[in-house]
Motif scaffolding. Sequence first.
Motif, short mmCIF file in Angstrom:
data_model
loop_
_atom_site.label_atom_id
_atom_site.label_comp_id
_atom_site.label_asym_id
_atom_site.label_seq_id
_atom_site.Cartn_x
_atom_site.Cartn_y
_atom_site.Cartn_z
N ASN A 262 16.67 -13.15 -12.00
CA ASN A 262 16.77 -11.96 -11.85
C ASN A 262 15.91 -11.76 -10.62
OD1 ASN A 262 18.18 -9.41 -11.92
ND2 ASN A 262 16.67 -8.43 -12.86
N TYR A 263 16.76 -11.19 -9.52
CA TYR A 263 15.97 -10.85 -8.29
C TYR A 263 15.90 -9.31 -8.03
CZ TYR A 263 16.17 -16.11 -7.44
OH TYR A 263 15.95 -17.30 -7.46
N GLY A 264 15.01 -8.96 -7.04
CA GLY A 264 15.08 -7.74 -6.73
C GLY A 264 16.15 -7.47 -5.62
N ASP A 265 16.75 -6.62 -5.18
CA ASP A 265 17.98 -6.20 -4.34
C ASP A 265 17.45 -6.83 -2.96
OD1 ASP A 265 19.55 -3.54 -5.80
OD2 ASP A 265 19.73 -5.49 -6.14
N SER A 266 16.01 -6.62 -2.61
CA SER A 266 15.67 -6.68 -1.36
C SER A 266 15.22 -8.14 -0.73
CB SER A 266 14.22 -5.68 -0.81
OG SER A 266 13.31 -6.24 -1.87
N VAL A 267 15.30 -8.93 -2.16
CA VAL A 267 14.99 -10.34 -1.64
C VAL A 267 16.08 -11.12 -2.03
CG1 VAL A 267 12.51 -9.71 -2.34
CG2 VAL A 267 14.03 -11.05 -3.90
N LYS A 268 17.16 -10.91 -2.45
CA LYS A 268 18.28 -11.76 -2.76
C LYS A 268 18.66 -12.54 -1.83
CE LYS A 268 20.14 -9.06 -6.70
NZ LYS A 268 21.15 -8.08 -7.22
N GLY A 269 18.96 -13.99 -1.77
CA GLY A 269 19.46 -14.53 -0.68
C GLY A 269 18.30 -15.18 0.16
N ARG A 270 17.10 -14.78 -0.16
CA ARG A 270 15.97 -15.17 0.75
C ARG A 270 14.89 -15.72 -0.17
NH1 ARG A 270 12.96 -11.77 3.35
NH2 ARG A 270 13.54 -9.74 1.98
N PHE A 271 14.67 -15.35 -1.31
CA PHE A 271 13.73 -15.62 -2.14
C PHE A 271 14.39 -16.58 -3.25
CE2 PHE A 271 10.29 -12.22 -1.44
CZ PHE A 271 10.37 -12.63 -0.27
N PRO B 42 0.85 -1.32 -0.22
CA PRO B 42 0.11 -0.13 -0.02
C PRO B 42 0.76 1.36 0.07
CG PRO B 42 -0.93 -1.50 1.38
CD PRO B 42 0.29 -2.18 1.06
N GLY B 43 0.55 2.29 -1.00
CA GLY B 43 1.36 3.40 -0.88
C GLY B 43 2.41 3.14 -1.58
N LYS B 44 2.79 2.43 -2.24
CA LYS B 44 4.16 1.98 -2.87
C LYS B 44 4.05 1.62 -4.22
CE LYS B 44 6.93 0.98 1.21
NZ LYS B 44 8.02 -0.09 2.14
N GLN B 45 5.18 1.90 -5.02
CA GLN B 45 5.19 1.57 -6.46
C GLN B 45 5.52 -0.17 -6.45
OE1 GLN B 45 8.20 3.79 -8.36
NE2 GLN B 45 6.55 5.20 -9.17
N ARG B 46 4.82 -0.74 -7.76
CA ARG B 46 5.24 -2.17 -7.94
C ARG B 46 6.60 -2.32 -8.14
NH1 ARG B 46 0.74 -5.36 -11.39
NH2 ARG B 46 -0.34 -4.24 -10.13
N GLU B 47 7.10 -3.36 -7.39
CA GLU B 47 8.44 -3.61 -7.55
C GLU B 47 8.85 -4.82 -8.04
OE1 GLU B 47 10.74 -3.11 -4.05
OE2 GLU B 47 9.43 -4.48 -2.86
N LEU B 48 10.07 -5.18 -8.72
CA LEU B 48 10.51 -6.32 -9.02
C LEU B 48 10.78 -7.26 -7.75
CD1 LEU B 48 11.44 -8.45 -11.00
CD2 LEU B 48 13.88 -7.54 -10.77
N VAL B 49 10.17 -8.70 -7.77
CA VAL B 49 10.68 -9.66 -6.80
C VAL B 49 11.61 -10.57 -7.54
CG1 VAL B 49 9.94 -11.61 -5.13
CG2 VAL B 49 8.66 -9.55 -5.66
N ALA B 50 11.07 -11.28 -8.55
CA ALA B 50 12.08 -12.23 -9.31
C ALA B 50 11.42 -12.63 -10.68
CB ALA B 50 12.16 -13.37 -8.27
#
Length: 116
Positions: free
Chosen positions: A58-67, A41-49
Motif C-alpha cells: 500500500n502506497y501513499g498517493d504522493s509516491v505512487k509510481g515513484r517509490f 517539518p511542520g507537517k503530520q506524519r504520513e504514510l509512504v508505503a
Amino acid sequence: QVQLVESGGGLVQAGGSLRLSCAASGSRFMLNAMGWYRQAPGKQRELVAVIISGGKTNYGDSVKGRFTISRDNAENTVYLQMNSLKPEDAAAYYCTAGRVLPGDYWGQGTQVTVSS
C-alpha cells in the motif's frame, strides 16, 4: 526488545534516487507488516508505503509510481527504493513494523534531503 535500524538516507538532487533499508531485530514473532512513514517539518506524519509478509503493498498517493517497497522476510528487512525524488519528498523517514499492522514499533528515523 524489538529494534528497527534504518539506513540509506542522505542528500540527493531532484530527479535522483535513494534506497532506504530497515533491519528489524529482537522480535519473538514474525513482523508481518513493515513499512515507512515520513514527516516533514511542520507537517503530520504520513504514510509512504507498507508491505505485508505475503507481498501485498500500500502506497501513499504522493509516491505512487515513484517509490517501491520490498522486503526480505528471512532477514527481517524492508527496503524503500525512491526514484524521481522531488523537493517535497524531503523529510525524516521512519521505519515501522508490527505483527498485524504497522505501528507497533518505530525506528529512529533517517533524513532525506532533496535539493532543487
